[in-house]
Design a protein around this motif. Structure first.
Motif, mmCIF file in Angstrom:
data_model
loop_
_atom_site.group_PDB
_atom_site.id
_atom_site.type_symbol
_atom_site.label_atom_id
_atom_site.label_comp_id
_atom_site.label_asym_id
_atom_site.label_seq_id
_atom_site.Cartn_x
_atom_site.Cartn_y
_atom_site.Cartn_z
ATOM 1 N N MET A 1 51.120 36.423 36.651
ATOM 2 C CA MET A 1 51.399 35.879 37.796
ATOM 3 C C MET A 1 50.264 34.887 37.987
ATOM 4 O O MET A 1 49.080 35.171 37.900
ATOM 5 C CB MET A 1 51.466 36.533 38.771
ATOM 6 N N ALA A 2 50.751 33.664 38.546
ATOM 7 C CA ALA A 2 49.844 32.704 38.928
ATOM 8 C C ALA A 2 48.814 32.847 39.871
ATOM 9 O O ALA A 2 49.477 33.735 40.818
ATOM 10 C CB ALA A 2 50.352 31.113 39.118
ATOM 11 N N ILE A 3 47.894 32.401 40.279
ATOM 12 C CA ILE A 3 47.055 32.400 41.304
ATOM 13 C C ILE A 3 47.684 31.636 42.486
ATOM 14 O O ILE A 3 47.622 30.507 42.450
ATOM 15 C CB ILE A 3 45.520 32.000 41.256
ATOM 16 N N VAL A 4 47.801 32.240 43.671
ATOM 17 C CA VAL A 4 48.370 31.532 44.843
ATOM 18 C C VAL A 4 47.399 30.951 45.753
ATOM 19 O O VAL A 4 46.390 31.594 46.268
ATOM 20 C CB VAL A 4 49.416 32.429 45.761
ATOM 21 N N LEU A 5 47.297 29.674 45.847
ATOM 22 C CA LEU A 5 46.257 29.242 46.879
ATOM 23 C C LEU A 5 46.892 29.132 48.356
ATOM 24 O O LEU A 5 48.051 28.680 48.445
ATOM 25 C CB LEU A 5 45.947 27.607 46.260
ATOM 26 N N LYS A 6 46.112 29.219 48.970
ATOM 27 C CA LYS A 6 46.519 29.258 50.595
ATOM 28 C C LYS A 6 46.059 27.899 51.165
ATOM 29 O O LYS A 6 44.965 27.209 51.234
ATOM 30 C CB LYS A 6 45.893 30.283 51.437
ATOM 31 N N THR A 7 47.037 27.581 52.136
ATOM 32 C CA THR A 7 46.719 26.308 52.985
ATOM 33 C C THR A 7 45.691 26.676 54.297
ATOM 34 O O THR A 7 45.461 28.075 54.381
ATOM 35 C CB THR A 7 48.151 26.001 53.811
ATOM 36 N N LYS A 8 45.163 25.901 54.790
ATOM 37 C CA LYS A 8 44.222 25.910 55.927
ATOM 38 C C LYS A 8 44.957 26.803 56.912
ATOM 39 O O LYS A 8 44.319 27.707 57.652
ATOM 40 C CB LYS A 8 43.897 24.734 56.790
ATOM 41 N N GLU A 9 46.300 26.395 57.432
ATOM 42 C CA GLU A 9 46.957 27.194 58.414
ATOM 43 C C GLU A 9 47.083 28.704 57.824
ATOM 44 O O GLU A 9 47.259 29.597 58.642
ATOM 45 C CB GLU A 9 48.406 26.756 58.486
ATOM 46 N N GLU A 10 47.442 29.015 56.633
ATOM 47 C CA GLU A 10 47.811 30.478 56.046
ATOM 48 C C GLU A 10 46.213 31.158 56.133
ATOM 49 O O GLU A 10 46.297 32.363 56.525
ATOM 50 C CB GLU A 10 48.141 30.288 54.559
ATOM 51 N N ILE A 11 45.213 30.392 55.785
ATOM 52 C CA ILE A 11 43.828 31.083 56.009
ATOM 53 C C ILE A 11 43.589 31.478 57.354
ATOM 54 O O ILE A 11 43.193 32.540 57.575
ATOM 55 C CB ILE A 11 42.756 30.095 55.488
ATOM 56 N N GLU A 12 44.134 30.603 58.283
ATOM 57 C CA GLU A 12 43.833 31.215 59.807
ATOM 58 C C GLU A 12 44.645 32.225 60.331
ATOM 59 O O GLU A 12 43.941 33.317 60.836
ATOM 60 C CB GLU A 12 44.086 29.980 60.828
ATOM 61 N N HIS A 176 48.181 42.775 46.688
ATOM 62 C CA HIS A 176 47.584 42.763 45.352
ATOM 63 C C HIS A 176 48.096 41.509 44.924
ATOM 64 O O HIS A 176 49.250 41.581 44.280
ATOM 65 C CB HIS A 176 47.537 44.016 44.412
ATOM 66 N N GLU A 177 47.252 40.504 44.413
ATOM 67 C CA GLU A 177 47.975 39.189 43.693
ATOM 68 C C GLU A 177 46.747 38.988 42.679
ATOM 69 O O GLU A 177 45.740 39.497 42.663
ATOM 70 C CB GLU A 177 47.733 38.195 44.629
ATOM 71 N N ASP A 178 47.066 38.099 41.811
ATOM 72 C CA ASP A 178 46.069 37.535 40.960
ATOM 73 C C ASP A 178 45.082 36.837 41.643
ATOM 74 O O ASP A 178 45.369 36.070 42.617
ATOM 75 C CB ASP A 178 46.824 36.781 39.825
ATOM 76 N N PRO A 179 43.756 36.707 41.194
ATOM 77 C CA PRO A 179 43.421 37.423 39.889
ATOM 78 C C PRO A 179 42.966 38.714 40.070
ATOM 79 O O PRO A 179 42.452 39.283 41.189
ATOM 80 C CB PRO A 179 42.145 36.703 39.211
ATOM 81 N N GLN A 180 42.594 39.906 39.240
ATOM 82 C CA GLN A 180 41.956 40.921 39.192
ATOM 83 C C GLN A 180 40.542 40.293 39.196
ATOM 84 O O GLN A 180 40.050 39.551 38.746
ATOM 85 C CB GLN A 180 42.173 41.750 37.956
ATOM 86 N N VAL A 181 39.722 41.138 40.113
ATOM 87 C CA VAL A 181 38.201 41.110 40.315
ATOM 88 C C VAL A 181 37.427 42.043 40.217
ATOM 89 O O VAL A 181 37.223 42.927 40.594
ATOM 90 C CB VAL A 181 38.106 40.589 41.782
ATOM 91 N N PRO A 182 37.046 42.134 38.583
ATOM 92 C CA PRO A 182 36.153 43.424 38.289
ATOM 93 C C PRO A 182 34.729 43.316 38.587
ATOM 94 O O PRO A 182 34.197 42.273 38.974
ATOM 95 C CB PRO A 182 36.328 43.119 36.617
ATOM 96 N N ASN A 183 34.176 44.596 38.770
ATOM 97 C CA ASN A 183 32.763 44.407 39.192
ATOM 98 C C ASN A 183 31.752 44.512 37.991
ATOM 99 O O ASN A 183 30.714 44.951 38.323
ATOM 100 C CB ASN A 183 32.834 45.726 39.989
ATOM 101 N N MET A 197 41.666 29.804 47.433
ATOM 102 C CA MET A 197 41.771 31.087 46.875
ATOM 103 C C MET A 197 41.249 32.196 47.813
ATOM 104 O O MET A 197 40.261 31.830 48.566
ATOM 105 C CB MET A 197 41.170 31.226 45.420
ATOM 106 N N VAL A 198 42.088 33.239 47.853
ATOM 107 C CA VAL A 198 41.433 34.343 48.541
ATOM 108 C C VAL A 198 41.442 35.667 47.853
ATOM 109 O O VAL A 198 42.212 35.947 47.227
ATOM 110 C CB VAL A 198 42.496 34.632 49.954
ATOM 111 N N LEU A 199 40.344 36.182 47.742
ATOM 112 C CA LEU A 199 39.968 37.365 46.977
ATOM 113 C C LEU A 199 39.509 38.694 48.068
ATOM 114 O O LEU A 199 38.723 38.254 48.748
ATOM 115 C CB LEU A 199 38.808 37.053 46.063
#
Ligand code: MF3
Ligand code: CO
Length: 249
Positions: A1-12, A176-183, A197-199
């Protein structure tokens, strides 16, 4: 699945979802104490989330039965609230999710109950530094691996074990969306970070071995050696400038 970018409105909107979890964790910080069961604490958390006009994000997620994950000492994450009594000297990881207008917030902290041992205190301090170091790399133009490598460097500088079986994640309309964020992992790996991007960055750090297993309840992860584990998590978005932490009060 692709990484979904969020708009400014969605971020708020996501910031409002993040505020709900942040305020809930602030409430937990004030009220958590010895003698309380994890089930009782979960009840208080659920009410607090709903009172803010949000839906508990975890309840019913893949059949998860509660509003919070509450994991004590050797429990790493996904502890199911129930009859376990919280005791003086324990460290208690509380992970909370919310849904506001269709978007998720996700954040976790580990709380010290009364006086804790020197080694637990060091673990909590280190895991917070892991999260801060990871967040600081959540910048446009960096690769995802910058975040992973920064977390790993802080944890390993004190010889702690980094949980590998579980990772952070993209977050938005799905928890849970892409990407996975390993530590852990090399700097020069993973996707290039982009504005919008929101992680959810969430180091899970152990005093001893990195190895974990799942209890018979099918959810609760515990350390293989029984030594304590800590977990801190923030929902963060990439901007033109500084990393923007959405899960603040
Ligand atoms: N906060 C957890 C995570 O970051 C999600 C809890 S899983 C659930 O992955 F099933 F309890 F919701
Ligand atoms: Co998460």
């Amino acid at each position: 699945m692709a990484i979904v970018l969020k708009t400014k409105e969605e971020i708020e909107i996501m910031r409002r979802a993040g505020q709900v979890v942040a305020r809930t964790l602030d409430m937990v910080a004030k009220t958590i104490g010895p003698g309380q069961t994890t089930g009782e604490l979960d009840q208080v958390i659920e009410e607090f989330i709903r009172d803010q006009g949000a839906i508990p994000g975890f309840k019913g997620y893949h059949g998860y039965p509660a509003s919070a994950c509450i994991s004590i000492d050797e429990e790493v994450v996904h502890g199911i609230p129930g009859k376990r009594v919280i005791r003086e000297g324990e460290i208690v990881s509380v992970d909370v999710g919310s849904i506001m207008e269709g978007f998720y917030g996700d954040s976790a902290r580990t709380f010290a109950v009364g006086e804790i041992s020197e080694s637990k205190a060091r673990l909590l301090e280190n895991t917070q530094r892991c999260l801060a170091a990871g967040i600081d790399k959540a910048r446009k133009g960096n690769r995802l691996g910058h975040i992973s490598a920064a977390v790993q460097q802080v944890a390993e500088s004190e010889g702690f074990g980094i949980v590998r079986a579980l990772v952070g994640h993209g977050i938005g309309r799905n928890m849970h969306e892409d990407p996975q964020v390993p530590n852990f992992g090399p700097k020069d790996s993973g996707p290039v970070l982009k504005v919008g991007m929101v992680l959810a960055i969430e180091p899970m750090i152990n005093i001893g071995t990195y190895k974990v297993y799942t209890k018979p309840d099918g959810w609760t992860y515990v350390t293989e050696d029984g030594l304590p584990s800590a977990h801190y998590e923030h929902t963060v978005t990439i901007t033109e400038n500084e990393p923007d932490i959405l899960s603040l009060p």
